[in-house]
Write an enzyme that holds these catalytic residues in place. Structure first.
Site, mmCIF file in Angstrom:
data_model
loop_
_atom_site.group_PDB
_atom_site.id
_atom_site.type_symbol
_atom_site.label_atom_id
_atom_site.label_comp_id
_atom_site.label_asym_id
_atom_site.label_seq_id
_atom_site.Cartn_x
_atom_site.Cartn_y
_atom_site.Cartn_z
ATOM 1 N N TRP A 183 34.676 -5.733 15.769
ATOM 2 C CA TRP A 183 34.294 -5.372 17.137
ATOM 3 C C TRP A 183 35.222 -6.091 18.091
ATOM 4 O O TRP A 183 35.487 -7.288 17.917
ATOM 5 C CB TRP A 183 32.847 -5.759 17.437
ATOM 6 N N GLU A 224 32.593 -1.222 14.816
ATOM 7 C CA GLU A 224 31.430 -1.202 15.708
ATOM 8 C C GLU A 224 31.849 -0.773 17.108
ATOM 9 O O GLU A 224 32.829 -1.273 17.652
ATOM 10 C CB GLU A 224 30.817 -2.603 15.741
ATOM 11 N N LYS A 226 30.952 0.207 21.331
ATOM 12 C CA LYS A 226 30.177 -0.332 22.444
ATOM 13 C C LYS A 226 30.338 0.563 23.656
ATOM 14 O O LYS A 226 31.407 1.142 23.868
ATOM 15 C CB LYS A 226 30.616 -1.753 22.777
ATOM 16 N N ASP A 257 25.185 -0.938 16.439
ATOM 17 C CA ASP A 257 24.368 -1.975 17.075
ATOM 18 C C ASP A 257 23.495 -1.256 18.090
ATOM 19 O O ASP A 257 23.998 -0.562 18.967
ATOM 20 C CB ASP A 257 25.302 -2.989 17.760
ATOM 21 N N HIS A 260 24.329 -1.198 21.793
ATOM 22 C CA HIS A 260 25.658 -0.781 22.216
ATOM 23 C C HIS A 260 25.746 0.676 22.660
ATOM 24 O O HIS A 260 26.821 1.255 22.677
ATOM 25 C CB HIS A 260 26.671 -1.033 21.091
ATOM 26 N N HIS A 284 23.491 -3.488 13.165
ATOM 27 C CA HIS A 284 23.162 -4.746 13.819
ATOM 28 C C HIS A 284 21.911 -4.466 14.643
ATOM 29 O O HIS A 284 21.977 -3.760 15.660
ATOM 30 C CB HIS A 284 24.299 -5.224 14.725
ATOM 31 N N ASP A 292 22.953 -4.211 26.776
ATOM 32 C CA ASP A 292 23.192 -4.977 25.551
ATOM 33 C C ASP A 292 23.002 -6.472 25.796
ATOM 34 O O ASP A 292 23.954 -7.212 25.996
ATOM 35 C CB ASP A 292 24.623 -4.701 25.066
ATOM 36 N N ASP A 294 20.974 -8.551 23.763
ATOM 37 C CA ASP A 294 20.757 -9.301 22.526
ATOM 38 C C ASP A 294 19.541 -10.215 22.560
ATOM 39 O O ASP A 294 19.631 -11.402 22.284
ATOM 40 C CB ASP A 294 22.015 -10.094 22.164
ATOM 41 N N ASP A 324 21.485 -9.233 15.123
ATOM 42 C CA ASP A 324 22.479 -9.727 16.073
ATOM 43 C C ASP A 324 21.815 -10.006 17.407
ATOM 44 O O ASP A 324 21.657 -9.116 18.239
ATOM 45 C CB ASP A 324 23.611 -8.702 16.234
#
Length: 417
Positions: A183, A224, A226, A257, A260, A284, A292, A294, A324
């Site tokens: 990423w 990955e 985004k 993810d 993302h 993820h 995003d 997390d 993640d």
């Protein structure tokens, strides 16, 4: 009633809809989740002392952050003692461990710089997954694999190649695959004048990383995407369209993810489509709050839907699950444990569902019964099955793990200053 007695009662209830809870427990015990090391030290790593950059930000200042490899490993041990089953650990390249007086830059990393992690994993029977670290570095101040300067781009290509070699070292030493995820935080804050150029450079950089010799049966290289990030609000080179096309063209592994994507996009809906075209996919799992961000994984709707799609499509051996998130505002051990256990709870809920029968209701267009069953299953005694799963795997049941975490905080974390 004891936990065992409550389980036996729940077992009878689930049997009425054709679900064998004993089989569910055995299946779930063997589903590994990859525990991300960066929750324990707020993504600091050990190779540089500078501030986080590249769209990475940990908020909060709860006491007890891991400051050394030894402290981070001790914290991971504490987490794994509170989570049922056997799992994996996920490292970033920035967690290289150097001997005293030694240091190399990221493009010169070697397997020997991760020897202590391999020893740690071997002693515990864990696999290791890996990530090149394309952020928080002087040469990542602007761009990495898309950089217009060929020398800076070369540095990051060499870093990616080094990480492939390290990933193969992990796989060979530990006797299990290593998922290596790429990423990059490359993009633009404002409207770009050239959208294709950076992506052309990104494609060429990835081609060079993948051109080195490595065992594709041992190392699963992932890419990955985004949608945007801090300072990259208008353009990201590694968009979903670029990433998915590149993955399919090269035959590598897609990684999604769930933070993302646009807030109205659901990764759970994407899983079955990707499974039609890829032998394996990677996740993820995180919790975006509007974007995003997390946050710690909760047992929320999207986490449950992600688990349903994995289980319904018989893909527990095809979907590689990692977490993640990084929260520095709460006890970091608790953040890890809550996230890990919630991912397992979501998988258990999916396994406890009579999926074949529900599919038949959909195929026969019996939507009335389908809705009834989907709603009633929400009240089935899933918690009694979960508590028994914890008990037979010798980890705390219910919220009792919190007492262990507070004990560890008082005896270990607070003393770190």
């Amino acid at each position: 009633m004891t936990i065992k007695e409550r389980y036996e009662s729940a077992k009878e209830i689930y049997e009425r809809v054709g679900v064998n809870t004993d089989e569910v427990l055995e299946t779930l015990k063997n589903v590994p989740i990859s525990l991300h090391c960066w929750q324990g030290d707020d993504v600091s790593g050990f190779d540089n002392k500078g501030a986080l950059s590249g769209g990475i930000q940990a908020t909060g200042n709860y006491p007890g952050k891991a400051r050394t490899p030894e402290e981070l490993m001790a914290d991971i041990d504490e987490v794994l003692a509170l989570v049922p089953g056997k799992h994996r650990i996920n490292l970033h390249a920035s967690y290289a461990i150097f001997e005293e007086g030694e240091w190399v830059d990221r493009n010169k990393l070697e397997p020997k710089h991760f020897k202590k992690w391999v020893e740690f994993a071997k002693e515990r029977g864990l696999g290791i997954d890996f990530n090149p670290t394309f952020f928080s570095h002087p040469k990542a101040a602007e761009y990495t694999l898309t950089h217009p300067d060929p020398e800076i781009r070369k540095f990051w290509i060499e870093h990616g190649q080094a990480c492939v070699r390290i990933s193969q070292y992990f796989a060979e030493e530990l006797g299990t695959h290593c998922l290596m995820n790429i990423w990059i935080p490359d993009g633009l804050k404002d409207v770009p004048a050239d959208r294709m150029g950076p992506r052309q450079r990104y494609k060429d950089s990835l081609d060079q990383i993948l051109a080195i010799d490595y065992d594709k049966s041992k190392v699963f290289v992932c890419l990955e995407s985004k949608v945007f990030g801090i300072g990259l609000e208008s353009y990201t080179a590694g968009s979903a369209e670029f990433t998915m096309n590149y993955v399919m063209n090269k035959g590598i592994t897609p990684l999604m993810d769930n933070g993302h994507y646009h807030p109205t996009e659901m990764v759970s809906d994407k899983i079955p489509s990707l499974l039609l075209f890829s032998d394996k996919i990677a996740l993820h799992v995180t919790r975006p709050v509007r974007w995003d961000s997390d946050h710690v994984v909760l047992l929320d709707d999207e986490t449950k839907e992600i688990a349903k799609e994995i289980v319904r499509n018989d893909a527990l051996d095809r979907v590689l699950i990692g977490l993640d998130f990084f929260d520095a505002s709460i006890n970091r051990i608790s953040a890890w444990v809550v996230g890990m256990r919630n991912m397992q709870k979501a998988l258990m809920l999916a396994l406890l569902s009579p999926n074949k029968a529900l599919k038949e209701m959909q195929d026969s267009q019996d939507f009335t019964k389908l809705m009834v069953m989907q709603e009633e299953l929400k009240l089935y005694p899933f918690g009694d099955v979960w508590n028994y799963f914890c008990e037979v795997n010798k980890v705390p049941t219910r919220e009792d793990y919190y007492n262990e975490i507070k004990k560890y905080e008082n005896e270990v974390l607070i003393k770190r200053g």
